[in-house]
Design an enzyme around this catalytic site. Sequence first.
Site, PDB file in Angstrom:
ATOM      1  N   CYS A  43       0.822  -1.213   0.000  1.00 48.07           N
ATOM      2  CA  CYS A  43       0.000   0.000   0.000  1.00 48.07           C
ATOM      3  C   CYS A  43       0.852   1.258   0.000  1.00 48.07           C
ATOM      4  CB  CYS A  43      -0.871   0.055   1.257  1.00 48.07           C
ATOM      5  SG  CYS A  43      -2.241  -1.099   1.225  1.00 48.07           S
ATOM      6  N   CYS A  47      -3.008   4.937   2.522  1.00 50.32           N
ATOM      7  CA  CYS A  47      -4.122   4.039   2.180  1.00 50.32           C
ATOM      8  C   CYS A  47      -5.165   4.008   3.300  1.00 50.32           C
ATOM      9  CB  CYS A  47      -3.621   2.626   1.938  1.00 50.32           C
ATOM     10  SG  CYS A  47      -4.967   1.506   1.437  1.00 50.32           S
ATOM     11  N   CYS A  74      -2.315  -3.172  -3.689  1.00 50.91           N
ATOM     12  CA  CYS A  74      -3.607  -2.966  -3.045  1.00 50.91           C
ATOM     13  C   CYS A  74      -4.583  -2.386  -4.070  1.00 50.91           C
ATOM     14  CB  CYS A  74      -3.432  -1.998  -1.888  1.00 50.91           C
ATOM     15  SG  CYS A  74      -4.981  -1.374  -1.230  1.00 50.91           S
ATOM     16  N   CYS A  77      -5.649   1.589  -2.840  1.00 48.06           N
ATOM     17  CA  CYS A  77      -4.809   2.780  -3.019  1.00 48.06           C
ATOM     18  C   CYS A  77      -3.949   2.701  -4.276  1.00 48.06           C
ATOM     19  CB  CYS A  77      -3.938   3.004  -1.790  1.00 48.06           C
ATOM     20  SG  CYS A  77      -2.737   1.686  -1.512  1.00 48.06           S
TER      21      CYS A  77
HETATM   22 ZN   LIG Z   1      -3.836   0.185   0.014  1.00 50.11          ZN
END
Ligand SMILES: [Zn+2]
Length: 374
Positions: A43, A47, A74, A77
């Site tokens: 991330c 995030c 992820c 994000c």
């Molecule tokens: Zn994330």
Amino acid sequence: MNTALSEASAFSTDDERWTAVLNRDMSADGAFFYGVRTTGVFCRPSCASRFPRRENVDFFSSADEARAAGYRECKRCQPGGLPRELEIVNRACAALDADPQQRLTLAQLSEAVHVSPFHLQRLFKRVVGVSPRQYQAAQRGAALRDSLQRGVDVTRATVDAGFGSPSRMYDTAAAELGMAPSDYRRKGAGLRVRYASAPTSLGLVLVATTDKGICKIAFGDDPAALADELGKEFASAELIDDPARLAPFIDQVDAYLRGTRQRFDLPLDIAATAFQQRVWEALRRIPYGETRSYSQIAEAVGSPRAVRAVASACASNPVALAIPCHRVVQKGGSLAGYRWGIARKAMLLDTEAHHEAKDAGNTTPPIPDMDHAA
Ligand SMILES: [Zn+2]
């Protein structure tokens, strides 16, 4: 006084990084990434997903490093996507582009993109090189050009473009158009224009050619919108969708975007004012992988004070890549504008930066000081 020092050392320790994660600190985005061992996902610091336990977190200085360690991006994000600040600026540009007639205040714009007015103003200027307000003024000029190309009469076009009154427009039109508005018509009558579009790593590309050469290379996200734009520019021409004929040209674009081609073997057939022609020639002399500022180009064409006119000539470039207007940036290095979107400009410059220029003497690369050192 020591801001450079403190910025350089920010987020350099795992403790600082962890604090940034707990604060969902947007200013840390891009500085590092974190992976969560239990999920195998990595991330950005900001995030919004649930905080992991500290003992399950690994830190990485780049998205590539996280991937190399086996982490997936992820979905929330999208850490492998564009830098967050480019996304914000893109959204702001999209909001401004949506309706050039409407004059958005900074407060309205910041509400639309969910960033504080102060932060947005600074970010926008840094990336685009002008304030949102100046950007909007330039877009009104572009909207005016479009209307005039479609053959809408001058009074109607100026009102549509948000200039308010024709007299007001005439004050700025010379700078925007380079000639009197009533003279501004793209030809196309009697021409046969063949075109095709295809997906690339920069989105869709549309390439169009007359019998003499390439007349348009444009990027976009929607094939119908790209064809529509072509139709408006060449309203009196015969348009033929001809993927087979255009395939070799599209291959060249594709190779360029992959970094395996650095020059186009494409004859161009484009209409230009004398000034545009000088600017576009100067752009074609910028070597692959290098950039110039608008004022450097203005100097190169012998009109050192015509920086804004140079920017306007870059913005009216009809053939992306073949005339490398993406290699012109703001003096301080910010990207300024790009007819086909700032994000595309950023990616093009990134591609060029990662491929060594082939015609810059790479057969005999300079070997600095090696002889003396031995
Ligand atoms: Zn994330």
